[in-house]
Design a protein around this motif. Sequence first.
Motif, short mmCIF file in Angstrom:
data_model
loop_
_atom_site.label_atom_id
_atom_site.label_comp_id
_atom_site.label_asym_id
_atom_site.label_seq_id
_atom_site.Cartn_x
_atom_site.Cartn_y
_atom_site.Cartn_z
N ALA A 411 9.77 24.57 6.51
CA ALA A 411 11.16 24.18 6.77
C ALA A 411 12.12 25.16 6.12
O ALA A 411 13.09 25.59 6.74
CB ALA A 411 11.40 22.77 6.24
N TRP A 412 11.87 25.50 4.88
CA TRP A 412 12.82 26.34 4.14
C TRP A 412 12.82 27.77 4.69
O TRP A 412 13.86 28.43 4.68
CB TRP A 412 12.49 26.33 2.66
N ASN A 413 11.68 28.22 5.19
CA ASN A 413 11.65 29.53 5.84
C ASN A 413 12.39 29.49 7.16
O ASN A 413 13.01 30.48 7.56
CB ASN A 413 10.21 29.99 6.01
N GLY A 414 12.36 28.35 7.85
CA GLY A 414 13.18 28.22 9.05
C GLY A 414 14.66 28.36 8.75
O GLY A 414 15.40 29.03 9.49
N LEU A 415 15.10 27.75 7.65
CA LEU A 415 16.50 27.90 7.23
C LEU A 415 16.81 29.36 6.90
O LEU A 415 17.90 29.85 7.23
CB LEU A 415 16.76 27.02 6.01
N ALA A 416 15.87 30.04 6.25
CA ALA A 416 16.09 31.45 5.90
C ALA A 416 16.15 32.33 7.14
O ALA A 416 16.96 33.27 7.21
CB ALA A 416 14.99 31.93 4.95
N VAL A 417 15.32 32.04 8.12
CA VAL A 417 15.34 32.81 9.38
C VAL A 417 16.73 32.73 10.01
O VAL A 417 17.31 33.75 10.43
CB VAL A 417 14.25 32.31 10.34
N ALA A 418 17.28 31.52 10.10
CA ALA A 418 18.60 31.35 10.72
C ALA A 418 19.66 32.12 9.95
O ALA A 418 20.50 32.82 10.55
CB ALA A 418 18.95 29.87 10.79
N ALA A 419 19.65 32.00 8.62
CA ALA A 419 20.69 32.65 7.81
C ALA A 419 20.61 34.16 7.89
O ALA A 419 21.63 34.84 8.07
CB ALA A 419 20.56 32.19 6.36
N LEU A 420 19.42 34.70 7.76
CA LEU A 420 19.27 36.16 7.75
C LEU A 420 19.55 36.75 9.13
O LEU A 420 20.15 37.85 9.23
CB LEU A 420 17.87 36.54 7.28
N ALA A 421 19.12 36.07 10.17
CA ALA A 421 19.40 36.58 11.52
C ALA A 421 20.90 36.67 11.76
O ALA A 421 21.42 37.68 12.26
CB ALA A 421 18.73 35.69 12.56
N GLU A 422 21.63 35.61 11.41
CA GLU A 422 23.07 35.61 11.65
C GLU A 422 23.79 36.61 10.76
O GLU A 422 24.69 37.33 11.23
CB GLU A 422 23.62 34.20 11.45
N TYR A 426 26.17 39.57 12.10
CA TYR A 426 27.58 39.61 11.76
C TYR A 426 27.96 40.90 11.05
O TYR A 426 29.03 41.47 11.28
CB TYR A 426 27.96 38.45 10.84
N PHE A 427 27.10 41.34 10.13
CA PHE A 427 27.47 42.41 9.21
C PHE A 427 26.75 43.73 9.50
O PHE A 427 26.70 44.61 8.65
CB PHE A 427 27.21 41.96 7.77
N ASP A 428 26.20 43.84 10.72
CA ASP A 428 25.54 45.07 11.14
C ASP A 428 24.46 45.48 10.15
O ASP A 428 24.42 46.61 9.68
CB ASP A 428 26.56 46.20 11.33
N ARG A 429 23.58 44.55 9.85
CA ARG A 429 22.46 44.79 8.94
C ARG A 429 21.15 44.51 9.69
O ARG A 429 20.57 43.44 9.57
CB ARG A 429 22.59 43.89 7.72
N PRO A 430 20.68 45.48 10.46
CA PRO A 430 19.43 45.25 11.21
C PRO A 430 18.25 44.94 10.31
O PRO A 430 17.28 44.31 10.75
CB PRO A 430 19.23 46.55 11.99
N ALA A 436 14.26 38.40 9.11
CA ALA A 436 14.19 37.10 9.77
C ALA A 436 13.05 37.07 10.79
O ALA A 436 12.30 36.08 10.88
CB ALA A 436 15.52 36.80 10.46
N THR A 437 12.90 38.16 11.54
CA THR A 437 11.83 38.24 12.54
C THR A 437 10.46 38.21 11.87
O THR A 437 9.54 37.53 12.35
CB THR A 437 12.00 39.52 13.38
N ALA A 485 19.17 33.85 19.65
CA ALA A 485 20.56 34.17 19.94
C ALA A 485 20.91 35.58 19.49
O ALA A 485 21.67 36.29 20.18
CB ALA A 485 21.49 33.16 19.25
N VAL A 486 20.38 35.99 18.36
CA VAL A 486 20.70 37.31 17.79
C VAL A 486 19.93 38.43 18.48
O VAL A 486 20.48 39.49 18.78
CB VAL A 486 20.43 37.30 16.28
N THR A 487 18.64 38.20 18.74
CA THR A 487 17.80 39.28 19.27
C THR A 487 17.72 39.30 20.78
O THR A 487 17.35 40.32 21.36
CB THR A 487 16.36 39.13 18.73
N GLY A 488 18.06 38.19 21.44
CA GLY A 488 17.89 38.12 22.88
C GLY A 488 16.46 37.94 23.32
O GLY A 488 16.15 38.03 24.51
#
Length: 678
Positions: A411-422, A426-430, A436-437, A485-488
């Motif tokens: 669960a907590w890694n799912g939360l981290a995936v969402a945060a890091l992807a966004e 947002y901040f142009d940090r591939p 996240a991937t 949403a981020v990666t398509g």
Amino acid sequence: MSNRLAHETSPYLLQHADNPVDWWPWSPEAFAEARRRDVPVLLSVGYSSCHWCHVMAHESFEDPAVAALIDEHFVAVKVDREERPDVDAVYMEAVQAATGQGGWPMTVFLTPEAEPFYFGTYFPPAPRHGMPGFPQVLEGVRAAWRDRRDEVGEVAQRIVRDLSARTLAVDTSRAPGEEEAHAALLGLTRDFDAVNGGFGGAPKFPPSMTLEFLLRHHARTGSAAALDMVQATCEAMARGGIYDQLGGGFARYAVDATWTVPHFEKMLYDNALLCRVYAHLWRATGSGLARRIALETADFMIRELRTAQGGFASALDADSDDGTGRHVEGAYYVWTPEQLRAVLGDKDAALAAAHFGVTEEGTFEEGASVLQLPDTEELFDAARLASVQERLLAAREARPRPGRDDKVVAAWNGLAVAALAECGAYFDRPDLVQAATDAADLLVRTHMDWQARLFRTSLDGTAGGHAGVLEDYADVAEGFLALSAVTGEGVWVDFAGLLLDTVLARFTAEDGTLHDTADDAEALIRRPQDPTDNAVPSGWTAAAGALLSYAAYTGSAPHREAAEKALGVVRGLAPRAPRFIGWGLAVTEALLDGPREVAVVGPGDHPGTRELHRTALLSPAPGAVVALGEPGAAPVEVPLLEGRDLLDGRPAAYVCRHFTCDAPTADAGLLAEQLGAP
């Protein structure tokens, strides 16, 4: 000589593997042994970064005399609450019902049928502050079991009956609406600490889910009051001692109302949730402070919590060696004026003390201070401050580090995936998107089986044996949808769908309410079911959010209907307990706004595609879903992209909600207007 816990994978259980106590892990064999010996079970529940768990372990479980008393008269069972949240939830409910409070370590005495009859949390080794000593408790329970067995059995059976009789009266026939959102806002306004930020008094916890609701409510309605509460709280936390001013990242909570002194453990879930909140605050306001905190928190997670397999470890301990051999809470993080002078010299030490609020008296213990960030940056030379911070961080790196719980919780890694992807988008940090991937890949590779069932934890790339609970399915699905949403990459929508189908089949009751464990999970004295948030979104409302988003991507009516039914619980709780249903309120905002569905179609390397995609991701529309695809792709990975084509040969965006679509546009400015607040 080690005990049975030496064969476990939980770092918390392994911490007790060398205790003289003859510990058992939670298992049928442990209770069979209690029946064979005709003795009660001592259940001890904690987690690896819990300060008072360490204290009780050192004072009692490492004491040979106490261990001998336990082993002679009890079967001792040790549980990691992060590994078995179902066991923790069931007995914590009993503890709170019996004592009016709860916490960890949790100490419960059970019959061999797992029925609880005596409760507590931390017990000192000798009577203290009105608390009995732990040996006294053991002797008292032993005597009661020996001399008043019938009474003990009656108490245990009554407790189980009382717990079983507790049912949730939830009307799932109607989803919440404007009335509930408005009532929640009023309730939060009453609880808001206008002086210090946050809600309520001490101790003060980061209100992550509540902040997400307020941000979404502001985006949908334009409520200035909602945004003001978010901004004040986020700034107070970012400037307070709860935030690590040198290395980034948030501690678990503040022991005071002013965010000054934290309980120093750092949890993955807090940092993932707050990273996302600050990123969304930046998205709403352009705040430079919010941007800095979001990025520093993301960098902290990757630097301090990332595992060799690409997942994220659970936590850092509150305690560490203070350099003299003592294991002390906060030792790694706090500073005295003398320590500043030793690193920086007198002149820069004076600057650091003024900048970070370090005083001779101290704000913590033994004259030490927790670093804070008063609103005085403009008074100091920025380059000099940067040098001071760099030197202090380097000096801190040389201190003995807090222990890390390397357990990867789904669960907590799912939360981290969402945060890091966004944040990456947002901040142009591939690099953040890649992190996240990688974590999402680990969740699929290690935590999911071929039937789309999740394992709760893994360690060193090997899954543990415990089944995932509802929050695992919900938060991992949420992370996968955010990553798509981020990666398509539509495959993440597919994986989310598999998990959510399991939620519908195994966790959802006929009336639309949700259980925390699957219908084929291990049977406990009751099946846990809790719609309220704790430190993380409740599994119930997190599932509602993921179901709603998945329905927007796919057009699935069953998933949307399930989300709307699950949100029925918000109607009862929003007016009277909005702080404890924050994620449900956030999902309600998405429901009230649609959510909006955005399909962006165009060649992936085209500047117009990238601009439309970024505009869609930066939309504050609550719960908006974004799909990105190539024109004419076959098969279509995400149903939301079905039938979407270029507009006069140019990349295009399509916005729909409530079964109505706007005209497609190739203009990013027009797209921003379509996705703005009404």
